[in-house]
Design a protein around this motif. Structure first.
Motif, PDB file in Angstrom:
ATOM      1  N   LEU A 181      -9.302 -21.311 -20.154  1.00 32.85           N
ATOM      2  CA  LEU A 181     -10.491 -20.925 -19.390  1.00 32.85           C
ATOM      3  C   LEU A 181     -11.256 -19.820 -20.093  1.00 32.85           C
ATOM      4  O   LEU A 181     -12.493 -19.837 -20.136  1.00 32.85           O
ATOM      5  CB  LEU A 181     -10.103 -20.514 -17.972  1.00 32.85           C
ATOM      6  CG  LEU A 181      -9.676 -21.654 -17.054  1.00 32.85           C
ATOM      7  CD1 LEU A 181      -9.072 -21.112 -15.770  1.00 32.85           C
ATOM      8  CD2 LEU A 181     -10.842 -22.578 -16.748  1.00 32.85           C
ATOM      9  N   ALA A 182     -10.534 -18.853 -20.673  1.00 33.85           N
ATOM     10  CA  ALA A 182     -11.185 -17.755 -21.402  1.00 33.85           C
ATOM     11  C   ALA A 182     -12.002 -18.294 -22.568  1.00 33.85           C
ATOM     12  O   ALA A 182     -13.102 -17.804 -22.844  1.00 33.85           O
ATOM     13  CB  ALA A 182     -10.149 -16.745 -21.875  1.00 33.85           C
ATOM     14  N   THR A 233     -12.757 -17.304 -15.907  1.00 35.42           N
ATOM     15  CA  THR A 233     -11.481 -16.697 -15.532  1.00 35.42           C
ATOM     16  C   THR A 233     -10.917 -17.440 -14.326  1.00 35.42           C
ATOM     17  O   THR A 233     -11.665 -17.955 -13.485  1.00 35.42           O
ATOM     18  CB  THR A 233     -11.628 -15.200 -15.174  1.00 35.42           C
ATOM     19  OG1 THR A 233     -12.592 -15.069 -14.137  1.00 35.42           O
ATOM     20  CG2 THR A 233     -12.067 -14.383 -16.377  1.00 35.42           C
ATOM     21  N   LEU A 234      -9.602 -17.469 -14.269  1.00 32.22           N
ATOM     22  CA  LEU A 234      -8.929 -18.121 -13.152  1.00 32.22           C
ATOM     23  C   LEU A 234      -8.967 -17.180 -11.951  1.00 32.22           C
ATOM     24  O   LEU A 234      -8.461 -16.061 -12.018  1.00 32.22           O
ATOM     25  CB  LEU A 234      -7.480 -18.442 -13.527  1.00 32.22           C
ATOM     26  CG  LEU A 234      -6.706 -19.306 -12.547  1.00 32.22           C
ATOM     27  CD1 LEU A 234      -7.310 -20.709 -12.488  1.00 32.22           C
ATOM     28  CD2 LEU A 234      -5.250 -19.386 -12.978  1.00 32.22           C
ATOM     29  N   LEU A 267      -7.771 -25.392  -9.685  1.00 33.99           N
ATOM     30  CA  LEU A 267      -6.869 -25.015 -10.780  1.00 33.99           C
ATOM     31  C   LEU A 267      -6.016 -23.811 -10.391  1.00 33.99           C
ATOM     32  O   LEU A 267      -4.829 -23.750 -10.724  1.00 33.99           O
ATOM     33  CB  LEU A 267      -7.672 -24.728 -12.054  1.00 33.99           C
ATOM     34  CG  LEU A 267      -8.295 -25.958 -12.720  1.00 33.99           C
ATOM     35  CD1 LEU A 267      -9.293 -25.527 -13.791  1.00 33.99           C
ATOM     36  CD2 LEU A 267      -7.218 -26.866 -13.303  1.00 33.99           C
ATOM     37  N   ALA A 268      -6.606 -22.865  -9.671  1.00 35.46           N
ATOM     38  CA  ALA A 268      -5.846 -21.694  -9.214  1.00 35.46           C
ATOM     39  C   ALA A 268      -4.736 -22.116  -8.257  1.00 35.46           C
ATOM     40  O   ALA A 268      -3.610 -21.609  -8.344  1.00 35.46           O
ATOM     41  CB  ALA A 268      -6.782 -20.683  -8.546  1.00 35.46           C
ATOM     42  N   VAL A 301     -12.212 -31.906 -17.315  1.00 39.01           N
ATOM     43  CA  VAL A 301     -12.039 -32.533 -18.625  1.00 39.01           C
ATOM     44  C   VAL A 301     -12.101 -31.483 -19.734  1.00 39.01           C
ATOM     45  O   VAL A 301     -11.317 -31.529 -20.690  1.00 39.01           O
ATOM     46  CB  VAL A 301     -13.072 -33.661 -18.835  1.00 39.01           C
ATOM     47  CG1 VAL A 301     -13.025 -34.198 -20.263  1.00 39.01           C
ATOM     48  CG2 VAL A 301     -12.835 -34.784 -17.833  1.00 39.01           C
ATOM     49  N   LYS A 302     -12.984 -30.500 -19.602  1.00 42.53           N
ATOM     50  CA  LYS A 302     -13.044 -29.424 -20.605  1.00 42.53           C
ATOM     51  C   LYS A 302     -11.737 -28.650 -20.664  1.00 42.53           C
ATOM     52  O   LYS A 302     -11.284 -28.270 -21.736  1.00 42.53           O
ATOM     53  CB  LYS A 302     -14.195 -28.459 -20.290  1.00 42.53           C
ATOM     54  CG  LYS A 302     -15.566 -29.000 -20.583  1.00 42.53           C
ATOM     55  CD  LYS A 302     -16.635 -27.992 -20.179  1.00 42.53           C
ATOM     56  CE  LYS A 302     -18.017 -28.591 -20.239  1.00 42.53           C
ATOM     57  NZ  LYS A 302     -19.029 -27.690 -19.669  1.00 42.53           N
ATOM     58  N   VAL A 303     -11.145 -28.401 -19.518  1.00 41.09           N
ATOM     59  CA  VAL A 303      -9.925 -27.590 -19.456  1.00 41.09           C
ATOM     60  C   VAL A 303      -8.686 -28.411 -19.802  1.00 41.09           C
ATOM     61  O   VAL A 303      -7.832 -27.959 -20.568  1.00 41.09           O
ATOM     62  CB  VAL A 303      -9.770 -26.944 -18.058  1.00 41.09           C
ATOM     63  CG1 VAL A 303      -8.418 -26.255 -17.914  1.00 41.09           C
ATOM     64  CG2 VAL A 303     -10.901 -25.951 -17.799  1.00 41.09           C
ATOM     65  N   LEU A 304      -8.581 -29.610 -19.245  1.00 41.44           N
ATOM     66  CA  LEU A 304      -7.353 -30.394 -19.359  1.00 41.44           C
ATOM     67  C   LEU A 304      -7.417 -31.500 -20.410  1.00 41.44           C
ATOM     68  O   LEU A 304      -6.416 -32.175 -20.650  1.00 41.44           O
ATOM     69  CB  LEU A 304      -7.000 -31.010 -18.002  1.00 41.44           C
ATOM     70  CG  LEU A 304      -6.837 -30.031 -16.836  1.00 41.44           C
ATOM     71  CD1 LEU A 304      -6.637 -30.780 -15.533  1.00 41.44           C
ATOM     72  CD2 LEU A 304      -5.691 -29.073 -17.102  1.00 41.44           C
TER      73      LEU A 304
END
Length: 152
Positions: free
Chosen positions: A7-8, A13-14, A73-74, A118-121
């Protein structure tokens, strides 16, 4: 996968996993499935309220949906006690858009969440999905999204 680091890299930020607002639990694990209760649009300045097709446009709605994805996600991170390597993939999102009767861009709004996943995972973030209109949502928020993840 280090979720916070990923995420950073995206400049995000989460957030803390939101507490339930009523008589329900934020998530349930059943076998290898993680069901996450609907997360409402909430940004750094508080709830993101509005009605698409009235006082919010599609781009603003997509940004609101992105905040729902961060909350999902959190919650997933809380469910696996901070060990996100236990998350195999995102299976499904169900998105609700507070919109007028003639607004028809619900899929574009929920893309705010889908694109972030999709960007994160990566490929594990590709998912089945529904994007539907709602006459109103809790507390007047613009978007609410629930999710199902598969765990290892």
């Amino acid at each position: 996968m280090d979720l916070s680091a990923k995420l950073a890299d995206l400049g995000l930020t989460l957030p803390a996993a939101p507490a339930p607002a009523a008589n329900y639990v934020p998530f349930v694990i059943s076998g290898t499935q993680l069901f996450i209760s609907g997360q409402i649009s909430n940004g750094p300045d508080g709830l993101i309220c509005g009605k698409l097709g009235d006082d919010m446009n599609t781009e603003e709605g997509a940004k609101a949906a992105e905040t729902c994805a961060l909350a999902l996600l959190a919650q997933a991170n809380a469910a696996v006690e901070g060990d996100f390597s236990k998350v195999k993939r995102l299976v499904k999102l169900v998105g609700f858009v507070n919109s007028t009767a003639d607004f028809t861009e619900q899929p574009k709004v929920i893309n705010g969440a889908s694109d972030l996943m999709v960007k994160v995972l990566g490929e594990a973030g590709r998912h089945a999905r529904s994007a539907v209109s709602a006459a109103s949502l809790p507390l007047g928020v613009a978007v609410e999204i629930e999710a199902v993840f598969e765990l290892v």
